[in-house]
Design a protein around this motif. Structure first.
Motif, PDB file in Angstrom:
ATOM      1  N   SER A 150      26.350  36.631  44.372  1.00 60.36           N
ATOM      2  CA  SER A 150      25.635  38.149  45.186  1.00 60.36           C
ATOM      3  C   SER A 150      25.965  39.572  44.731  1.00 60.36           C
ATOM      4  O   SER A 150      27.230  39.071  44.534  1.00 60.36           O
ATOM      5  N   PHE A 151      24.845  40.847  44.224  1.00 59.56           N
ATOM      6  CA  PHE A 151      25.704  41.752  44.253  1.00 59.56           C
ATOM      7  C   PHE A 151      26.912  42.358  45.515  1.00 59.56           C
ATOM      8  O   PHE A 151      27.878  42.884  45.715  1.00 59.56           O
ATOM      9  N   GLU A 152      26.277  41.706  46.274  1.00 59.80           N
ATOM     10  CA  GLU A 152      26.638  42.207  47.791  1.00 59.80           C
ATOM     11  C   GLU A 152      27.979  41.649  47.637  1.00 59.80           C
ATOM     12  O   GLU A 152      28.732  41.886  48.437  1.00 59.80           O
ATOM     13  N   GLY A 153      28.365  39.991  47.346  1.00 58.37           N
ATOM     14  CA  GLY A 153      29.403  39.844  47.669  1.00 58.37           C
ATOM     15  C   GLY A 153      30.736  40.339  46.806  1.00 58.37           C
ATOM     16  O   GLY A 153      31.333  40.721  47.295  1.00 58.37           O
ATOM     17  N   ILE A 154      29.963  40.789  46.030  1.00 54.80           N
ATOM     18  CA  ILE A 154      30.703  41.781  44.597  1.00 54.80           C
ATOM     19  C   ILE A 154      31.439  42.849  45.237  1.00 54.80           C
ATOM     20  O   ILE A 154      32.791  43.324  44.910  1.00 54.80           O
ATOM     21  N   ASP A 155      30.519  43.627  46.213  1.00 54.41           N
ATOM     22  CA  ASP A 155      30.014  44.935  45.942  1.00 54.41           C
ATOM     23  C   ASP A 155      31.596  44.452  47.787  1.00 54.41           C
ATOM     24  O   ASP A 155      32.403  45.568  47.727  1.00 54.41           O
ATOM     25  N   PHE A 156      31.537  43.474  47.863  1.00 53.19           N
ATOM     26  CA  PHE A 156      32.347  43.220  49.601  1.00 53.19           C
ATOM     27  C   PHE A 156      33.880  43.325  48.742  1.00 53.19           C
ATOM     28  O   PHE A 156      34.281  43.138  49.471  1.00 53.19           O
ATOM     29  N   ALA A 157      34.082  42.647  47.937  1.00 51.46           N
ATOM     30  CA  ALA A 157      35.792  41.959  47.540  1.00 51.46           C
ATOM     31  C   ALA A 157      35.713  43.397  46.966  1.00 51.46           C
ATOM     32  O   ALA A 157      36.933  43.726  47.469  1.00 51.46           O
TER      33      ALA A 157
END
Length: 569
Positions: free
Chosen positions: A122-129
């Motif tokens: 997800s885009f959220e997961g990439i932002d978290f990373a």
């Protein structure tokens, strides 16, 4: 039900295998039906060995993946292990993160929220990373179709290694390495690994570079065995080896999280069937009802007291899941009856309030009831999300591909898939899916089929045959429990309905003519057949052989799959 007797293997092959193994005709035939035609193949089948696993470096991009991880370890980069929220994904994340933590403390895990983020990367997961300074993400059981997400990650300076087993789309994401044996240009010899299995091959490749042996990796195979059972991949080739050894780990020295689950269910020795129906639903319940993080926490915990707390929490999720899926199944069945859609070639139902976490289970139950390719939709944000299930022999993934004009996103396998679409496209999609299936499905597939390995007489069933059949395990797709058919049977007069609700059938059967061997036969959910077998007329049965323990005494019994009056064929 439709009874299909498998073709008899060629006589000369049966004779050759009989001679090589010193077994009878029936055993030789059962083995040949499973593709085992030589002494060497039989040895590998009956004695699964980790020595027979393929070289992981045969998989496309494996060297690139290993080199990138080695670089991350050397430079002490932060590594994020990312995986899907189902059993395959959470076991894969637990496996990969457990292994990497033996090498570095700079490892964290990430499971997307089923409801806020949906399936996969997800885009959220990439932002978290990005926000937490992770420069390398290892994605497991997802990512093969995440072309736009991987592009976004690249723009944010994050490298991805993808470990997936789903079918690729037209374009492959531009990750540092893409490990997926289903890629057309991947020459890896075994194509049916689950996501956790692909993750294990990466660990195997890493371990090899570090001078470790396969013995060092055996403790990780409990997770792989659970994923293989839960994901319903074929139990053949490498999967059979890993499931076989993994079950030994589960039954001898499993990780503490699995110990805690086993302690709840109070079962001494687990089979792959127990893994599928007892262990996997509990692990799955975390992602369905709450969050997949709970499953990863359980599977990576090293202190038993904490693991027991996590297991108790997951059991509560599982009880909630059972109640929810029972309620939604009843509502879906009512919807089908009201809409009078039983005559369609597909089952497609929708209710915006249905719990997204259990629609896959409900789709499976509806498929069992109506035996049609099935889709269960619910509302997910501003879109509709669905789980698809199919009947044996029909590729629902291909059918969905033919409806792609109406679909936002989809992925999966031949028999199970997931998709999202806009609400305004629901009716058009529903009709197109019906049209595609009605045009392409073989109508025979709309009746449940029992595939029969061999037609035998009761006198052929003895302790020796049972000992050999037990060694065919673990059973599953590609290596199912042998199913037999016997004609000219009668009940000896002891037939009755049993169980709390009297829905099960218990008989003592014997041959109507010359074969006077007797066996107890149990038919679950077959109480309605009592009247037919009580007439004294001969009948035919399809069954597997089973073992029954009563007051310390073991005896063989027949586990009935279907019964037909003799004159009905």
């Amino acid at each position: 039900m439709r009874w299909t007797l498998k073709p008899k293997p060629e006589a000369h092959k049966v004779e050759a295998l009989k001679e090589a193994l010193q077994v009878n005709t029936l055993v030789a035939s059962l083995l040949i039906q499973r593709g085992i035609e030589s002494y060497e193949e039989a040895k590998q089948f009956f004695r699964p060995s980790l020595d027979d696993l393929h070289d992981p470096y045969l998989m496309k991009d494996m060297t690139l993946a290993v080199e990138r991880i080695k670089s991350a370890l050397a430079l002490k980069e932060n590594i994020l292990v990312y995986g899907d929220y189902d059993v395959d994904g959470t076991t894969a994340v637990a496996l990969m993160s457990s292994y990497l933590r033996t090498r570095t403390a700079s490892v964290a895990t990430y499971i997307p929220d089923r409801y806020k983020e949906g399936y996969g990367i997800s885009f959220e997961g990439i932002d978290f990373a990005c926000d937490n300074d992770f420069s390398l993400v290892i994605a497991l059981d997802c990512g093969i179709k995440a072309v736009d997400k991987i592009k976004y990650a690249k723009e944010r300076g994050i490298d991805f290694i993808i470990c997936d087993h789903h079918r690729p789309g037209e374009h492959i994401p531009e990750a540092i390495a893409v490990l997926d044996p289903k890629q057309n240009d991947c020459k890896y010899p075994y194509k049916e690994l689950c996501g956790c299995g692909v993750g294990f091959k990466l660990v195997q490749a890493l371990a090899e570079k570090e001078g470790k042996t396969m013995e060092d990796l055996i403790p990780y195979l409990d997770l792989v065995a659970i994923a293989i059972g839960a994901d319903m991949v074929p139990i053949t080739g490498e999967n059979r080896i890993m499931a076989y050894v993994g079950l030994q780990v589960i039954n001898s020295l499993p990780r503490v999280g699995i110990q805690a689950l086993i302690a709840q269910i109070k079962k001494s020795e687990l089979t792959i069937t127990d893994v599928v129906f007892i262990i996997a639903p509990r692990i799955n319940a975390a992602g369905r009802m709450k969050h997949g993080d709970h499953a990863v926490a359980l599977l990576t915990e090293t202190k038993y007291d904490l693991a027991a707390q996590y297991a108790a929490e997951i059991e509560r999720f599982n009880l909630d899941r059972r109640d929810t899926d029972k309620q939604i199944t009843e509502e879906a069945l009512t919807q089908i009856e009201v809409l009078k859609e039983q005559s369609r070639y597909t089952t497609v139902v929708y209710n915006e309030s249905w719990h997204k976490g259990v629609i896959g289970i409900v789709a499976s139950r509806l498929t069992e009831t109506y035996y049609r390719p099935t889709l269960v939709f619910t509302k997910s944000g501003d879109k509709l999300a669905a789980s698809a299930r199919s009947v044996s022999g029909f590729d629902v993934y291909n059918a969905l591909e033919a409806c792609s004009d109406y679909i936002e996103q989809f992925g999966g396998h031949k028999y199970a898939a997931g998709l999202t679409l806009r609400e305004e496209n629901y009716e058009a999609f529903k009709q197109t899916f019906e049209d595609v299936v009605s045009r392409t499905i073989d109508k025979h597939l709309l009746m449940p089929e029992i595939k029969i390995d061999a037609k035998i007489q009761l006198k052929e069933i003895d302790a020796k045959l049972w000992r050999i059949i037990k060694q065919f395990a673990p059973f599953g797709p590609g290596n199912m429990t042998p199913i037999f058919m016997t004609d000219d049977l009668i009940d000896t007069g002891y037939g009755r309905c049993v169980g709390d609700d009297k829905t099960h059938l218990r008989l003592t059967v014997t041959g109507a003519n010359t074969d006077n061997h007797k066996f107890v036969a149990i038919g679950f959910g077959m109480g309605d057949k009592l009247e037919m077998v009580s007439t004294g007329q001969p009948f035919s049965t399809v069954y597997s052989i089973d073992e029954n323990e009563w007051q310390g005494h073991l005896s063989l019994q027949l586990k009935l799959r279907d019964i037909k009056a003799q004159n009905n064929g």
